[in-house]
Each structure stands twice: as structure tokens, then as C-alpha cells.
Design an enzyme around this catalytic site. Structure first.
Site, mmCIF file in Angstrom:
data_model
loop_
_atom_site.group_PDB
_atom_site.id
_atom_site.type_symbol
_atom_site.label_atom_id
_atom_site.label_comp_id
_atom_site.label_asym_id
_atom_site.label_seq_id
_atom_site.Cartn_x
_atom_site.Cartn_y
_atom_site.Cartn_z
ATOM 1 N N LYS A 183 0.827 -1.213 0.000
ATOM 2 C CA LYS A 183 0.000 0.000 0.000
ATOM 3 C C LYS A 183 0.864 1.266 0.000
ATOM 4 O O LYS A 183 0.662 2.158 -0.817
ATOM 5 C CB LYS A 183 -0.902 -0.001 1.234
ATOM 6 C CG LYS A 183 -1.588 1.334 1.475
ATOM 7 C CD LYS A 183 -1.983 1.501 2.927
ATOM 8 C CE LYS A 183 -2.302 2.926 3.256
ATOM 9 N NZ LYS A 183 -1.520 3.518 4.321
ATOM 10 N N ASN A 184 1.820 1.335 0.918
ATOM 11 C CA ASN A 184 2.547 2.601 1.057
ATOM 12 C C ASN A 184 3.552 2.838 -0.072
ATOM 13 O O ASN A 184 4.042 3.955 -0.230
ATOM 14 C CB ASN A 184 3.191 2.715 2.440
ATOM 15 C CG ASN A 184 2.126 3.000 3.503
ATOM 16 O OD1 ASN A 184 0.984 3.367 3.182
ATOM 17 N ND2 ASN A 184 2.473 2.819 4.768
ATOM 18 N N ASP B 106 3.549 0.814 12.031
ATOM 19 C CA ASP B 106 2.310 0.331 11.407
ATOM 20 C C ASP B 106 1.961 -1.097 11.826
ATOM 21 O O ASP B 106 0.936 -1.630 11.409
ATOM 22 C CB ASP B 106 2.403 0.431 9.876
ATOM 23 C CG ASP B 106 2.453 1.881 9.421
ATOM 24 O OD1 ASP B 106 2.135 2.771 10.224
ATOM 25 O OD2 ASP B 106 2.823 2.124 8.259
ATOM 26 N N ARG C 264 -9.320 0.707 3.402
ATOM 27 C CA ARG C 264 -8.396 1.681 2.802
ATOM 28 C C ARG C 264 -7.063 1.022 2.464
ATOM 29 O O ARG C 264 -6.370 1.457 1.543
ATOM 30 C CB ARG C 264 -8.103 2.833 3.784
ATOM 31 C CG ARG C 264 -9.227 3.821 3.958
ATOM 32 C CD ARG C 264 -8.737 5.013 4.759
ATOM 33 N NE ARG C 264 -7.389 5.341 4.324
ATOM 34 C CZ ARG C 264 -6.436 5.830 5.088
ATOM 35 N NH1 ARG C 264 -6.665 6.095 6.342
ATOM 36 N NH2 ARG C 264 -5.253 6.096 4.603
ATOM 37 N N ARG D 7 0.120 15.345 12.518
ATOM 38 C CA ARG D 7 0.935 14.742 11.454
ATOM 39 C C ARG D 7 1.508 15.853 10.577
ATOM 40 O O ARG D 7 0.998 16.148 9.502
ATOM 41 C CB ARG D 7 0.102 13.748 10.643
ATOM 42 C CG ARG D 7 -0.397 12.592 11.501
ATOM 43 C CD ARG D 7 -1.156 11.559 10.716
ATOM 44 N NE ARG D 7 -0.312 10.772 9.825
ATOM 45 C CZ ARG D 7 -0.752 9.786 9.054
ATOM 46 N NH1 ARG D 7 -2.017 9.462 9.074
ATOM 47 N NH2 ARG D 7 0.066 9.124 8.268
ATOM 48 N N CYS E 284 -5.497 8.589 8.301
ATOM 49 C CA CYS E 284 -5.739 8.083 9.651
ATOM 50 C C CYS E 284 -5.425 9.146 10.692
ATOM 51 O O CYS E 284 -4.407 9.832 10.605
ATOM 52 C CB CYS E 284 -4.875 6.849 9.913
ATOM 53 S SG CYS E 284 -5.460 5.407 9.025
HETATM 54 N N1 EPU Z 1 7.306 14.309 10.789
HETATM 55 C C1 EPU Z 1 7.579 15.619 11.028
HETATM 56 N N2 EPU Z 1 7.589 16.478 9.968
HETATM 57 C C2 EPU Z 1 7.328 16.056 8.691
HETATM 58 C C3 EPU Z 1 7.049 14.711 8.470
HETATM 59 C C4 EPU Z 1 7.030 13.858 9.539
HETATM 60 O O1 EPU Z 1 7.823 16.026 12.168
HETATM 61 O O2 EPU Z 1 7.358 16.883 7.775
HETATM 62 C C5 EPU Z 1 7.315 13.356 11.910
HETATM 63 C C6 EPU Z 1 5.941 12.759 12.175
HETATM 64 O O3 EPU Z 1 5.167 13.568 13.035
HETATM 65 C C7 EPU Z 1 6.289 11.415 12.765
HETATM 66 C C8 EPU Z 1 7.594 11.042 12.068
HETATM 67 O O4 EPU Z 1 8.119 12.252 11.549
HETATM 68 O O5 EPU Z 1 6.508 11.572 14.129
HETATM 69 C C9 EPU Z 1 7.487 10.040 10.944
HETATM 70 O O6 EPU Z 1 6.520 10.454 9.998
HETATM 71 P P1 EPU Z 1 6.599 10.052 8.455
HETATM 72 O O7 EPU Z 1 6.727 11.292 7.656
HETATM 73 O O8 EPU Z 1 7.632 8.996 8.291
HETATM 74 O O9 EPU Z 1 5.165 9.448 8.206
HETATM 75 P P2 EPU Z 1 4.257 9.609 6.911
HETATM 76 O O10 EPU Z 1 5.120 9.652 5.701
HETATM 77 O O11 EPU Z 1 3.253 10.681 7.079
HETATM 78 C C10 EPU Z 1 4.109 7.071 6.393
HETATM 79 C C11 EPU Z 1 3.027 6.058 6.252
HETATM 80 C C12 EPU Z 1 2.438 5.755 7.632
HETATM 81 C C13 EPU Z 1 3.538 5.302 8.565
HETATM 82 C C14 EPU Z 1 4.692 6.298 8.610
HETATM 83 C C15 EPU Z 1 5.886 5.827 9.403
HETATM 84 C C16 EPU Z 1 2.104 6.536 4.073
HETATM 85 C C17 EPU Z 1 0.994 7.091 3.275
HETATM 86 N N3 EPU Z 1 1.986 6.598 5.398
HETATM 87 O O12 EPU Z 1 3.497 8.237 6.936
HETATM 88 O O13 EPU Z 1 1.564 4.672 7.396
HETATM 89 O O14 EPU Z 1 3.025 5.163 9.885
HETATM 90 O O15 EPU Z 1 5.136 6.560 7.256
HETATM 91 O O16 EPU Z 1 6.375 4.628 8.892
HETATM 92 O O17 EPU Z 1 3.077 6.025 3.539
HETATM 93 C C18 EPU Z 1 -0.301 3.308 7.710
HETATM 94 O O18 EPU Z 1 0.020 2.713 6.678
HETATM 95 O O19 EPU Z 1 -1.161 2.896 8.519
HETATM 96 C C19 EPU Z 1 0.370 4.564 8.031
HETATM 97 C C20 EPU Z 1 -0.118 5.441 8.882
#
Ligand code: EPU
Length: 432
Positions: free
Chosen positions: A22-23, A307, A399, A122, A117
Site C-alpha cells: 500500500k505505502n 504500522d 483503505r 501529522r 488516519c
Molecule cells: N514528521 C515531522 N515532519 C514532517 C514529516 C514527519 O515532524 O514533515 C514526523 C511525524 O510527526 C512522525 C515522524 O516524523 O513523528 C514520521 O513520519 P513520516 O513522515 O515517516 O510518516 P508519513 O510519511 O506521514 C508514512 C506512512 C504511515 C507510517 C509512517 C511511518 C504513508 C501514506 N503513510 O506516513 O503509514 O506510519 O510513514 O512509517 O506512507 C499506515 O500505513 O497505517 C500509516 C499510517
């Protein structure tokens, strides 16, 4: 509105085939906007987040041809707009990848603030920091993130991420592939889907090196011509079924996986007394004896994935002894604990830490999926509980999991989809 009705207590036996990640898919589909030609993407999971993204691309002017259940051909030659509709984009977290892709190819993008989610704050400040460092002006206005390359085309630069972010790493990578000059991302995330996106982009004609390490180098090219690519298997979907077998007991061969990606999950299950065997492109999971306590700390890859945190907590609910789960990636991701408590789990959560006293059995109860992975955790709890669990809000699960109910039924689980109003009648007739 659909619900899942689960009668627990049946061990699982048989085979489950894992779908595409998915991701990875939710990044690779927007990345197709960078390609000025036709790209064929295979091993796409059939999940609602993917459907939504394909609708967004079509609305922007892409030609989307569905080849079969798991393959599409995307032609983004004649994109008409860099402004996806607010209503579609705000429904999904991964819509932030539309910014990197549209900005990279057309020098501008206006995309709704991302949804997805809800497990706390975020931020996307690191994505924006990267775009700005490459010469974009970014502002948030009326719910939209508006980004524009000041000179019409982004310029390569060096970006150090203050936090290891999957989304920022992939978004900056997308923005950089067509930029003028080279970009270096330092402190990059290393998840398997980062490598998958880099491989997709390279197969279309990009020049990305170092994905999977903490330094990624992208040499901008003028044009991505197109090609064909197959998405990797879903690490978290595989981990979820491994956890389901651990909780319910039984013996299941989980096929179409990359066992290396599962090491971080297998290691914890082995500590809990689960037998796991690497079969090359499959893993065999067997659990017959009691589960033992363990401690889990979520970390960026190759650490234990956030996750999988709710799913492993559901398994630990019935392990012997006291387990401690530390959530280190997100500020808070414990909303599902109240739902597990309705089923008799003994868990105390405070800040980033949950302390789980294993109980002998969970009991079925009416519960809800608070988000995608929380929903998967409730399914796992339902599979090992005594009695019937009525799980609502299952649209969150759909989803990100392709045919979860069908895959579990095929290994003997007593789980079915029911219309909420029919639930009393279905409970009576529930024969698995
Ligand atoms: N963070 C920041 N600033 C940013 C981006 C992230 O402070 O600009 C922080 C976040 O608050 C968090 C950490 O960095 O504490 C990691 O966030 P990350 O950016 O890695 O998460 P994401 O890219 O928004 C993706 C997955 C999530 C998964 C996370 C961590 C997708 C669409 N989502 O989210 O997946 O939890 O990486 O591995 O790829 C899920 O699949 O259920 C899901 C939530």
C-alpha cells in the site's frame, strides 16, 4: 455501513498470498505524473486508497487503463491541471505526494491539506522545507498547500531532514528527479517502499542512487519516458497475517513476501514463542504453545514498524506476563487500546508507553476500527477471542487491506461482512 462479524477461537490453517505494498502504491501512482509517456504498474493492491488516487489522476487529465485487478496503465502525457479537487485529495494522507510530483514536472501544485488516519498531529514541515530549499515558494491558503517553483523549474540542492520521515523522503525524491542539477537527501528514511519508489523512478528514466541508505542522491534529468514496473509485496499486510496466526494459533504459509523486510516483525514473534521459517518468497508461521511476553519499541526501518504496533499489542494481550510497547514514531497511536479493553484486555497507556498484562482470553464485544492498523488489531483480537466480535468502521481497514475478509476465511477464520442493520439476524445464523 458494513461491519465485520468475527467468531473467535479457530486456529488458522492454509495459505495467504500477500498483495502489493500500500505505502509504495500510494507514492508510485502520484509519481506517474512525472512521466511524460505511458507507464504500466503491476502488483497494485485493490484497496480504496488506490482507487481514490487513480480517480485523482484521471481528473487531472491522465488516461487510466485498468489492465486487470492488479495492473494499470497510466498515460500522464496530457495533464490538464495541477489542482486536484479538494474533496478527493483531502480524504487521503498520501495526497501530499501529488505536490512533489506536480511541482517537479510542472513547477506548480495546489493540493488540499492531506487527511488519512487520525492518530494525532501529522506535520509536513520537512516536505515543505525540501521544496523551499529547491527554489519553491509554498503557502497554505484556504485549506490548500500551494507550491510554485520561483524560476519555473526546481533546482537541485542538499536537504537534511530534521526527523526521519518516509513521506518527506519520497516527496523530495519525486520533486528532485526532473530538477535542474543534483539533490542530496541526508537523514533519509530507509523503508522498503522508499527503495521501491526509487526503483520505479529509475525504471522510467530517472537517476536515483542510495535509496535504502540514509543518503539519497538524485541527478535531475529532463524527461521520464515511461516503462513497466511491479510493486513490492506489502510488509505490513504480511506482518498483520503473521500476527493473526500468532494470536489465533495454527499453521499458515504466507506467500509473495520478501522475508528480509519481515525480519523486524519475525524477531518479535519468535521471542513470543512463534515458529517462523523463511521459505525464500514465503514465510511459514506456526503457533501451538502459549505466547510469551516481550517488549516492543517502534522505530524507523529496519526497526519494528509503527504500522505493526496495534497488531502486536493485540497479540500481546493474551501473552503470558507483562509486555511493554513503546511508540517512538508517532506522538500517540494508542486510541485502539480502549477498544481492546472492551474485550477484556488489561492495558495501561501513558504517553508513548503501553503496559500490557496478558490475560488468558479476550471476549468478543462490539468494537470499532479507530483507523487502518487499529482496525487490523481489532480483527486479530476478534480471531483469538471467545465469542463474537462486531467490528464497525471497517471502511478504515478497506483503505489499506485487499480482501482481508476473503483471505482470512480462506485459512479457516470465521469472519464475515454484514450490513449493520442485519447484525442481529446474522449473529443468529453465524455458522462460519
Ligand atoms: N514528521 C515531522 N515532519 C514532517 C514529516 C514527519 O515532524 O514533515 C514526523 C511525524 O510527526 C512522525 C515522524 O516524523 O513523528 C514520521 O513520519 P513520516 O513522515 O515517516 O510518516 P508519513 O510519511 O506521514 C508514512 C506512512 C504511515 C507510517 C509512517 C511511518 C504513508 C501514506 N503513510 O506516513 O503509514 O506510519 O510513514 O512509517 O506512507 C499506515 O500505513 O497505517 C500509516 C499510517
Amino acid at each position: 455501513m458494513n461491519q465485520y462479524l468475527i467468531r473467535g477461537g479457530r486456529p488458522l490453517f492454509g495459505e495467504i498470498t500477500i498483495s502489493g505494498a500500500k505505502n509504495a502504491a500510494v507514492a508510485i501512482i502520484p509519481a506517474a505524473l512525472l512521466v511524460d509517456g505511458t507507464c504500466r504498474i503491476e502488483n497494485i493492491p485493490q484497496i480504496s486508497d488506490v482507487t481514490l488516487l487513480l480517480n485523482i489522476l484521471e481528473e487531472l487529465g491522465a488516461r487510466v487503463r485498468v489492465l486487470n485487478r492488479h495492473a494499470v496503465e497510466l498515460d500522464c502525457h496530457a495533464i490538464r491541471s495541477t489542482h486536484p479537487s479538494y474533496d478527493l485529495a483531502r480524504r487521503i494522507r498520501a495526497s501530499y505526494y501529488l505536490i512533489g510530483a506536480l511541482l517537479g514536472r510542472f513547477g506548480e501544485a495546489a493540493v488540499a491539506m492531506p487527511g488519512g488516519c487520525d492518530f494525532g498531529v501529522r506535520p509536513i514541515d520537512q516536505h515543505i522545507k525540501g521544496f523551499c530549499a529547491m527554489g519553491a515558494e509554498v503557502k497554505v491558503e484556504s485549506g490548500f498547500i500551494q507550491a510554485c517553483a520561483k524560476s519555473g523549474r526546481l533546482t537541485g540542492t542538499s536537504v537534511y531532514l530534521d526527523v526521519v520521515s518516509v513521506g518527506a523522503t519520497m516527496n523530495i525524491m519525486m520533486a528532485a528527479v526532473l530538477a535542474k542539477g543534483s539533490t542530496v537527501i541526508e537523514n533519509a528514511a530507509k523503508e522498503p517502499h522508499i527503495v521501491d519508489l526509487a526503483n520505479f523512478l529509475n525504471s522510467m528514466g530517472a537517476d536515483v542512487k542510495g535509496a535504502g541508505t540514509d543518503t539519497i542522491k538524485i541527478r535531475g534529468v529532463d524527461h521520464l519516458a515511461g516503462g513497466s514496473y511491479g510493486i513490492i509485496p506489502d510488509q505490513i499486510e504480511a506482518g498483520t497475517y503473521m500476527a493473526a496466526v500468532a494470536a489465533a494459533g495454527g499453521h499458515v504459509l504466507i506467500k509473495n513476501v520478501i522475508p528480509k523486510h519481515l525480519d523486524c516483525i519475525s524477531a518479535k514473534l519468535v521471542e513470543m514463542g512463534v515458529y517462523i521459517e523463511d521459505r525464500g518468497d514465503a514465510v511459514l508461521v506456526r503457533r501451538s504453545g502459549p505466547l510469551q511476553k516481550t517488549n516492543v519499541k517502534t522505530m524507523p526501518y529496519p526497526g519494528f514498524p509503527t504500522d505493526m504496533q496495534p497488531q502486536i499489542a493485540a497479540v500481546l494481550s493474551t501473552a503470558q506476563g507483562t509486555s511493554i510497547v513503546n511508540e517512538n514514531v508517532w506522538n500517540s497511536r494508542f486510541k485502539y487500546i480502549d477498544e481492546l479493553k472492551r474485550m477484556g484486555a488489561n492495558i495501561q497507556a501513558d504517553g508513548h508507553v503501553a503496559v500490557i498484562e496478558g490475560v488468558e482470553h479476550l471476549q468478543g464485544a462490539p468494537v470499532q476500527a479507530c483507523d487502518l492498523r487499529a482496525g487490523a488489531a481489532m480483527v486479530i483480537a476478534g480471531l483469538c477471542a471467545e465469542g463474537v466480535t462486531e467490528l464497525s468502521q471497517v471502511q478504515f481497514i478497506e483503505r489499506g487491506y485487499e480482501d482481508l475478509v476473503g483471505k482470512l476465511r480462506a485459512v479457516g477464520a470465521d469472519i464475515r461482512v454484514v450490513d449493520a442493520p442485519d447484525i442481529a439476524e446474522q449473529k443468529e445464523a453465524h455458522i462460519g
